[in-house]
Design a protein around this motif. Structure first.
Motif, PDB file in Angstrom:
ATOM      1  N   GLU A   1     -30.723  51.429  13.283  1.00 36.94           N
ATOM      2  CA  GLU A   1     -31.694  50.385  12.951  1.00 36.94           C
ATOM      3  C   GLU A   1     -31.763  50.236  11.432  1.00 36.94           C
ATOM      4  O   GLU A   1     -32.748  50.621  10.793  1.00 36.94           O
ATOM      5  N   PRO A   2     -30.715  49.687  10.848  1.00 34.69           N
ATOM      6  CA  PRO A   2     -30.640  49.650   9.387  1.00 34.69           C
ATOM      7  C   PRO A   2     -31.563  48.618   8.763  1.00 34.69           C
ATOM      8  O   PRO A   2     -32.051  47.701   9.418  1.00 34.69           O
ATOM      9  N   ARG A   3     -31.783  48.806   7.493  1.00 34.38           N
ATOM     10  CA  ARG A   3     -32.474  47.823   6.668  1.00 34.38           C
ATOM     11  C   ARG A   3     -31.398  47.191   5.787  1.00 34.38           C
ATOM     12  O   ARG A   3     -30.800  47.871   4.953  1.00 34.38           O
ATOM     13  N   ILE A   4     -31.155  45.899   6.013  1.00 31.83           N
ATOM     14  CA  ILE A   4     -30.002  45.215   5.423  1.00 31.83           C
ATOM     15  C   ILE A   4     -30.479  44.068   4.547  1.00 31.83           C
ATOM     16  O   ILE A   4     -31.295  43.238   4.970  1.00 31.83           O
ATOM     17  N   LEU A   5     -29.947  44.008   3.340  1.00 29.02           N
ATOM     18  CA  LEU A   5     -30.192  42.866   2.456  1.00 29.02           C
ATOM     19  C   LEU A   5     -28.879  42.133   2.233  1.00 29.02           C
ATOM     20  O   LEU A   5     -27.891  42.729   1.800  1.00 29.02           O
ATOM     21  N   VAL A   6     -28.869  40.847   2.550  1.00 27.62           N
ATOM     22  CA  VAL A   6     -27.717  39.984   2.281  1.00 27.62           C
ATOM     23  C   VAL A   6     -28.018  39.199   1.012  1.00 27.62           C
ATOM     24  O   VAL A   6     -29.075  38.566   0.903  1.00 27.62           O
ATOM     25  N   ILE A   7     -27.103  39.240   0.055  1.00 27.42           N
ATOM     26  CA  ILE A   7     -27.275  38.473  -1.193  1.00 27.42           C
ATOM     27  C   ILE A   7     -26.308  37.302  -1.184  1.00 27.42           C
ATOM     28  O   ILE A   7     -25.097  37.476  -1.072  1.00 27.42           O
ATOM     29  N   ARG A   8     -26.854  36.085  -1.267  1.00 26.46           N
ATOM     30  CA  ARG A   8     -26.027  34.882  -1.431  1.00 26.46           C
ATOM     31  C   ARG A   8     -26.757  33.956  -2.379  1.00 26.46           C
ATOM     32  O   ARG A   8     -27.667  33.225  -2.011  1.00 26.46           O
ATOM     33  N   ARG A   9     -26.362  33.984  -3.642  1.00 30.89           N
ATOM     34  CA  ARG A   9     -27.141  33.328  -4.691  1.00 30.89           C
ATOM     35  C   ARG A   9     -26.519  32.019  -5.155  1.00 30.89           C
ATOM     36  O   ARG A   9     -26.856  31.514  -6.213  1.00 30.89           O
ATOM     37  N   ASP A  10     -25.628  31.448  -4.343  1.00 32.72           N
ATOM     38  CA  ASP A  10     -24.869  30.284  -4.769  1.00 32.72           C
ATOM     39  C   ASP A  10     -25.535  28.974  -4.311  1.00 32.72           C
ATOM     40  O   ASP A  10     -26.748  28.902  -4.215  1.00 32.72           O
ATOM     41  N   ASN A  11     -24.743  27.970  -3.992  1.00 26.75           N
ATOM     42  CA  ASN A  11     -25.282  26.659  -3.651  1.00 26.75           C
ATOM     43  C   ASN A  11     -25.718  26.578  -2.192  1.00 26.75           C
ATOM     44  O   ASN A  11     -25.501  27.515  -1.413  1.00 26.75           O
ATOM     45  N   ILE A  12     -26.284  25.446  -1.817  1.00 23.89           N
ATOM     46  CA  ILE A  12     -26.814  25.273  -0.468  1.00 23.89           C
ATOM     47  C   ILE A  12     -25.734  25.489   0.582  1.00 23.89           C
ATOM     48  O   ILE A  12     -25.927  26.229   1.555  1.00 23.89           O
ATOM     49  N   GLY A  13     -24.597  24.841   0.406  1.00 24.83           N
ATOM     50  CA  GLY A  13     -23.525  24.973   1.380  1.00 24.83           C
ATOM     51  C   GLY A  13     -23.038  26.399   1.537  1.00 24.83           C
ATOM     52  O   GLY A  13     -22.699  26.835   2.650  1.00 24.83           O
ATOM     53  N   ASP A  14     -22.996  27.143   0.440  1.00 23.53           N
ATOM     54  CA  ASP A  14     -22.563  28.542   0.502  1.00 23.53           C
ATOM     55  C   ASP A  14     -23.492  29.360   1.388  1.00 23.53           C
ATOM     56  O   ASP A  14     -23.047  30.193   2.188  1.00 23.53           O
ATOM     57  N   LEU A  15     -24.796  29.127   1.238  1.00 29.91           N
ATOM     58  CA  LEU A  15     -25.763  29.877   2.040  1.00 29.91           C
ATOM     59  C   LEU A  15     -25.685  29.461   3.514  1.00 29.91           C
ATOM     60  O   LEU A  15     -25.764  30.312   4.403  1.00 29.91           O
ATOM     61  N   VAL A  16     -25.506  28.161   3.770  1.00 26.56           N
ATOM     62  CA  VAL A  16     -25.345  27.723   5.157  1.00 26.56           C
ATOM     63  C   VAL A  16     -24.123  28.395   5.783  1.00 26.56           C
ATOM     64  O   VAL A  16     -24.164  28.838   6.938  1.00 26.56           O
ATOM     65  N   CYS A  17     -23.043  28.505   5.012  1.00 28.17           N
ATOM     66  CA  CYS A  17     -21.819  29.137   5.523  1.00 28.17           C
ATOM     67  C   CYS A  17     -21.972  30.645   5.721  1.00 28.17           C
ATOM     68  O   CYS A  17     -21.099  31.287   6.317  1.00 28.17           O
ATOM     69  N   THR A  18     -23.062  31.211   5.239  1.00 30.67           N
ATOM     70  CA  THR A  18     -23.339  32.636   5.409  1.00 30.67           C
ATOM     71  C   THR A  18     -24.209  32.893   6.636  1.00 30.67           C
ATOM     72  O   THR A  18     -24.341  34.036   7.074  1.00 30.67           O
ATOM     73  N   THR A  19     -24.789  31.844   7.221  1.00 31.51           N
ATOM     74  CA  THR A  19     -25.683  32.048   8.362  1.00 31.51           C
ATOM     75  C   THR A  19     -24.991  32.639   9.597  1.00 31.51           C
ATOM     76  O   THR A  19     -25.642  33.376  10.346  1.00 31.51           O
ATOM     77  N   PRO A  20     -23.694  32.376   9.852  1.00 28.84           N
ATOM     78  CA  PRO A  20     -23.054  33.073  10.975  1.00 28.84           C
ATOM     79  C   PRO A  20     -23.026  34.591  10.791  1.00 28.84           C
ATOM     80  O   PRO A  20     -23.205  35.343  11.761  1.00 28.84           O
ATOM     81  N   LEU A  21     -22.809  35.047   9.564  1.00 30.17           N
ATOM     82  CA  LEU A  21     -22.857  36.487   9.279  1.00 30.17           C
ATOM     83  C   LEU A  21     -24.236  37.044   9.608  1.00 30.17           C
ATOM     84  O   LEU A  21     -24.365  38.091  10.258  1.00 30.17           O
TER      85      LEU A  21
END
Length: 355
Positions: free
Chosen positions: A6-26
């Motif tokens: 049961e980990p505590r996970i932080l995802v960092i995606r500090r780029d543009n809107i499209g970059d963050l949307v493309c990270t949502t599958p992860l």
């Protein structure tokens, strides 16, 4: 090593809107793998609202960028120290730096956050040995979604990425549906036409939009929602397309068109959600449309069509040999829209199950 149950996970995606949307599958895959984990995302104030309502995320942290004029450089440092201090209190197990290049500054920030393990992309090796988990930088062409998804492999995330995920705000969708109801033809398709693009090479001319809209109105009894980023074209920080939109709306005033300026990401998502399919350039809005399951006819300029193509939806990608979107012909765009309309099963507005 052994992955925490049961980990505590932080995802960092500090780029543009499209970059963050493309990270949502992860992020979705992490939630499926670790249903009881704490999953946080560190984004920026510009793209963070795209995670609003996302059930896979427990907490969103956003910092401001000096280049957007929101905060001074001294303020940036103070704010990031506050965020890092907050992160330390979260007792994070894994930080995943979800940008598929070596991110020296982000790695340094991740160390301030005190995570037990930091995963990031690097070349054959991590030059300073600052990463606990190194994911090789891709050597073959791949989509942004698939590339970013690889950062989850050390935690057991495998298989093809799930769909993009953006959750529309019901009130904004209702507002958009109400706006188009008065102009929409009962028998026709509602086409979202998004005319803003950050890069000049991605922009299509006003006269071509007008010609395409007229042809589609004639052939398909189409109605339109015109979407754009509001603001003056000469604004140095956040240039907008108010002038372009005004001229376009005047030029097609005899058609069924509703103007939809998008002051906020919430408004942009709501407007796109109300449309049947989208005509638009490559950019953050295109990835939002893909996340909402919209078929897309997309204009590409000087960008990598393999990496940035819409993920997981029917689409036709048009890119001229010159890599200038303005060189794509009206005839090619109309033909692509024709094929998209013919291939789509039209769903009546009242039967849209998840809005």
């Amino acid at each position: 090593g052994t992955v925490i149950v049961e980990p505590r996970i932080l995802v960092i995606r500090r780029d543009n809107i499209g970059d963050l949307v493309c990270t949502t599958p992860l992020i979705s895959a992490l939630r499926t793998k670790f249903p009881r984990a704490w999953i946080g995302v560190l984004a920026n104030s510009y793209n963070a609202p795209i995670l609003e309502g996302n059930p896979d995320v427990d907490e969103v942290f956003a910092y401001r960028k000096a280049k957007h004029g929101e905060i001074s450089r001294v303020g940036v440092i103070a704010e990031r120290i506050r965020i890092a201090t907050n992160m330390r209190r979260k007792h994070i197990d894994y930080i995943l730096i979800a940008t598929p290049t070596y991110q020296r500054r982000v790695i340094r920030f991740a160390h301030w956050c005190g995570a037990k393990a930091i995963a990031g992309f690097a070349g054959d090796r991590d030059p300073r040995g600052r990463l606990d988990i190194v994911v090789p930088i891709a050597r073959t062409e791949t989509s942004e979604v698939e590339d970013v998804f690889r950062i989850g492999a050390p935690l057991g995330i495998e298989g093809p990425p799930p769909p993009l995920k953006v959750v529309p705000n019901p009130e904004e969708v209702a507002r958009a549906m109400t706006a188009v109801a008065a102009t929409r033809r009962e028998s026709g398709v509602l086409i979202g036409v998004h005319v803003s693009a950050r890069k000049p090479s991605q922009r299509w001319s006003e006269d071509r939009y007008v010609a395409a809209m007229r042809a589609l109105a004639k052939q398909h009894q189409a109605s339109f929602m015109l979407l754009w980023a509001p603001g003056a074209e000469d604004n140095p920080t956040h240039p907008g397309d108010d002038g372009k939109a005004r001229r376009l709306l005047e030029a097609v005033s005899d058609l069924n068109v509703v103007g939809w300026p998008t002051e906020t990401l919430r408004q942009l998502v709501g407007g796109i959600a109300a449309c049947d399919f989208m005509l638009m350039s490559d950019g953050g809005a295109m990835h939002i449309a893909a996340a909402l399951g919209k078929p897309i006819v997309c204009l590409f300029g000087k960008s990598d069509a393999v990496r940035w193509r819409p993920w997981g939806v029917a689409h036709e990608l048009l890119q001229a040999p010159s890599q200038v979107a303005g060189d794509v012909s009206v005839e090619d765009v109309v033909a692509a829209c024709d094929r998209m309309i013919d291939a789509s099963t039209h769903v009546p507005r009242g039967e849209m199950e998840h809005f």
